[in-house]
Enzyme design. Sequence first.
Site, PDB file in Angstrom:
ATOM      1  N   ASP A   1       0.842  -1.204   0.000  1.00  0.00           N
ATOM      2  CA  ASP A   1       0.000   0.000   0.000  1.00  0.00           C
ATOM      3  C   ASP A   1       0.881   1.259   0.000  1.00  0.00           C
ATOM      4  OD1 ASP A   1      -2.362  -1.723   0.493  1.00  0.00           O
ATOM      5  OD2 ASP A   1      -1.372  -2.024   2.411  1.00  0.00           O
TER       6      ASP A   1
ATOM      7  N   HIS B   1      -4.728  -3.291   6.256  1.00  0.00           N
ATOM      8  CA  HIS B   1      -4.497  -3.577   4.826  1.00  0.00           C
ATOM      9  C   HIS B   1      -5.838  -4.011   4.238  1.00  0.00           C
ATOM     10  CE1 HIS B   1      -2.967  -4.906   1.043  1.00  0.00           C
ATOM     11  NE2 HIS B   1      -3.500  -6.094   1.244  1.00  0.00           N
TER      12      HIS B   1
HETATM   13  N1  LIG Z   1      -0.654  -7.876   2.495  1.00  0.00           N
HETATM   14  C1  LIG Z   1      -0.669  -7.636   1.191  1.00  0.00           C
HETATM   15  O1  LIG Z   1      -0.355  -6.513   0.754  1.00  0.00           O
HETATM   16  C2  LIG Z   1      -1.063  -8.686   0.185  1.00  0.00           C
HETATM   17  C3  LIG Z   1      -1.526  -9.907   0.574  1.00  0.00           C
HETATM   18  N2  LIG Z   1      -1.883 -10.863  -0.344  1.00  0.00           N
HETATM   19  C4  LIG Z   1      -2.347 -12.154   0.183  1.00  0.00           C
HETATM   20  O2  LIG Z   1      -1.273 -13.105   0.125  1.00  0.00           O
HETATM   21  C5  LIG Z   1      -1.815 -14.407   0.173  1.00  0.00           C
HETATM   22  C6  LIG Z   1      -1.150 -15.323  -0.846  1.00  0.00           C
HETATM   23  O3  LIG Z   1      -1.438 -14.883  -2.158  1.00  0.00           O
HETATM   24  P1  LIG Z   1      -1.072 -15.791  -3.426  1.00  0.00           P
HETATM   25  O4  LIG Z   1       0.333 -16.270  -3.346  1.00  0.00           O
HETATM   26  O5  LIG Z   1      -1.488 -14.992  -4.598  1.00  0.00           O
HETATM   27  O6  LIG Z   1      -2.066 -17.010  -3.232  1.00  0.00           O
HETATM   28  P2  LIG Z   1      -2.000 -18.462  -3.885  1.00  0.00           P
HETATM   29  O7  LIG Z   1      -3.344 -19.083  -3.682  1.00  0.00           O
HETATM   30  O8  LIG Z   1      -1.391 -18.420  -5.229  1.00  0.00           O
HETATM   31  O9  LIG Z   1      -0.966 -19.212  -2.934  1.00  0.00           O
HETATM   32  C7  LIG Z   1      -1.239 -19.507  -1.622  1.00  0.00           C
HETATM   33  C8  LIG Z   1      -0.437 -20.749  -1.286  1.00  0.00           C
HETATM   34  O10 LIG Z   1      -0.551 -20.971   0.094  1.00  0.00           O
HETATM   35  C9  LIG Z   1      -0.653 -22.346   0.300  1.00  0.00           C
HETATM   36  N3  LIG Z   1      -1.236 -22.576   1.620  1.00  0.00           N
HETATM   37  C10 LIG Z   1      -2.538 -22.520   1.977  1.00  0.00           C
HETATM   38  N4  LIG Z   1      -2.661 -22.819   3.279  1.00  0.00           N
HETATM   39  C11 LIG Z   1      -1.419 -23.037   3.747  1.00  0.00           C
HETATM   40  C12 LIG Z   1      -0.907 -23.406   4.999  1.00  0.00           C
HETATM   41  N5  LIG Z   1      -1.709 -23.631   6.047  1.00  0.00           N
HETATM   42  N6  LIG Z   1       0.418 -23.566   5.151  1.00  0.00           N
HETATM   43  C13 LIG Z   1       1.244 -23.390   4.096  1.00  0.00           C
HETATM   44  N7  LIG Z   1       0.824 -23.062   2.870  1.00  0.00           N
HETATM   45  C14 LIG Z   1      -0.503 -22.879   2.696  1.00  0.00           C
HETATM   46  C15 LIG Z   1      -1.504 -22.849  -0.865  1.00  0.00           C
HETATM   47  O11 LIG Z   1      -1.339 -24.250  -1.073  1.00  0.00           O
HETATM   48  C16 LIG Z   1      -0.950 -22.014  -1.992  1.00  0.00           C
HETATM   49  O12 LIG Z   1       0.137 -22.663  -2.638  1.00  0.00           O
HETATM   50  C17 LIG Z   1      -3.312 -14.227  -0.031  1.00  0.00           C
HETATM   51  O13 LIG Z   1      -3.942 -14.291   1.242  1.00  0.00           O
HETATM   52  C18 LIG Z   1      -3.437 -12.826  -0.593  1.00  0.00           C
HETATM   53  O14 LIG Z   1      -4.705 -12.267  -0.335  1.00  0.00           O
HETATM   54  C19 LIG Z   1      -1.753 -10.645  -1.670  1.00  0.00           C
HETATM   55  C20 LIG Z   1      -1.292  -9.440  -2.129  1.00  0.00           C
HETATM   56  C21 LIG Z   1      -0.935  -8.375  -1.230  1.00  0.00           C
HETATM   57  O1  LIG Z   2      -6.839  -8.771  -1.663  1.00  0.00           O
HETATM   58  C1  LIG Z   2      -5.919  -9.445  -2.136  1.00  0.00           C
HETATM   59  O2  LIG Z   2      -5.869 -10.693  -2.129  1.00  0.00           O
HETATM   60  C2  LIG Z   2      -4.747  -8.737  -2.748  1.00  0.00           C
HETATM   61  C3  LIG Z   2      -4.229  -7.678  -1.874  1.00  0.00           C
HETATM   62  O3  LIG Z   2      -4.290  -7.737  -0.675  1.00  0.00           O
HETATM   63  C4  LIG Z   2      -3.629  -6.521  -2.510  1.00  0.00           C
HETATM   64  O4  LIG Z   2      -3.309  -6.573  -3.709  1.00  0.00           O
HETATM   65  O5  LIG Z   2      -3.465  -5.523  -1.822  1.00  0.00           O
END
Ligand SMILES: NC(=O)C1=CN([C@@H]2O[C@H](COP(=O)(O)OP(=O)(O)OC[C@H]3O[C@@H](n4cnc5c(N)ncnc54)[C@H](O)[C@@H]3O)[C@@H](O)[C@H]2O)C=CC1
Ligand SMILES: O=C([O-])CC(=O)C(=O)O
Length: 329
Positions: free
Chosen positions: A160, A188
């Site tokens: 952000d 967030h």
């Molecule tokens: N704080 C921020 O600014 C942001 C946060 N996010 C969040 O990050 C997270 C991950 O996003 P992506 O990589 O795109 O998702 P994704 O679905 O591609 O990958 C998530 C991975 O986590 C694994 N997983 C699920 N439960 C698990 C557990 N208990 N232990 C270990 N691994 C586990 C899944 O098998 C999958 O491989 C999401 O919650 C998304 O919303 C995404 C963008 C920005």
């Molecule tokens: O909401 C989501 O999964 C992605 C996210 O947090 C972001 O891009 O800021």
Amino acid sequence: MTRTPVNVTVTGAAGQIGYALLFRIASGHLLGADVPVNLRLLEIPQGVKAAEGTAMELDDCAFPLLRDITITDDANKAFDGANVALLVGARPRTAGMERGDLLQANGGIFGPQGKAINDHAADDIKVLVVGNPANTNALIAQRNAPDVPADRFTAMTRLDHNRAVAQLAKKLGVTVNEVKRMTIWGNHSATQYPDIFHAEVAGKNAAAEVNDEKWLAEEFIPTVAKRGAAIIDARGASSAASAANAAIDHVHTWVNGTAEGDWTSMGIVSDGSYGVAEGIISSFPVTCKDGKFEIVQGLEINEFSRARIDASVGELIEERDAVQELGLI
Ligand SMILES: NC(=O)C1=CN([C@@H]2O[C@H](COP(=O)(O)OP(=O)(O)OC[C@H]3O[C@@H](n4cnc5c(N)ncnc54)[C@H](O)[C@@H]3O)[C@@H](O)[C@H]2O)C=CC1
Ligand SMILES: O=C([O-])CC(=O)C(=O)O
């Protein structure tokens, strides 16, 4: 190179952020070009095979700093001796899904991981929670790790922060490195408050330079706060490369410090500063030095900012109460 390798645990290693993150950790962007790393990858059983594939690619890069890769579905093993933990694995939000829906789905993940960190991580553990809802997931992990100092648990609002810097630079026609002292307050989520009243652009006050409250309220704040949803709409998947980049920035700044005269934004356990309820994990302006952070004190909060900070903090309090009712903290 005689340094002891740093153990970096990444959960959700087979996910899209994991894929964008691991190569940069292994090539030295997280901790520095002279710091060797051991990677500990945690996945759910169905994700282990894909993580093994990523590990094959990591081998094939022949990164000089990468010493060892462990892949496991056992949190106790993944966090054993961890110095840095990036908690990425979670249930990502999909189009139309509200953040509140995620609390239940993710709560069960972060409690056990917090406990595994408590029982097995190294004494100097630093935790960054990326998986959404990041602030409240971080709170769950932190509360399940009573023996770890609370200030080792942080939530990512650096994406952000970086988005806000980029939007402001665009508006004023300057380069991003001319923007300093940006602040993200709160959660967030769509209620977050990107604050430019203390930001500086080429040494001048950013709000005065912009001098357009309509743009601030109707364009800048919603663009930054809803960027995640806009990316999901456009890409059909959530931000991955930019999220991985922000995670690298967050830990790099925490470990190596903020530049003189600048600060960054991190979700941290509130000590009550700026009227933010004590104990919740909220984003604040912080400076980092020697691996520690401090909230920037003494900023004047105007009425415009106060209302927005209070709204986002109000949402965090609701999330805390919800996970408390679910018995997760
Ligand atoms: N704080 C921020 O600014 C942001 C946060 N996010 C969040 O990050 C997270 C991950 O996003 P992506 O990589 O795109 O998702 P994704 O679905 O591609 O990958 C998530 C991975 O986590 C694994 N997983 C699920 N439960 C698990 C557990 N208990 N232990 C270990 N691994 C586990 C899944 O098998 C999958 O491989 C999401 O919650 C998304 O919303 C995404 C963008 C920005
Ligand atoms: O909401 C989501 O999964 C992605 C996210 O947090 C972001 O891009 O800021």
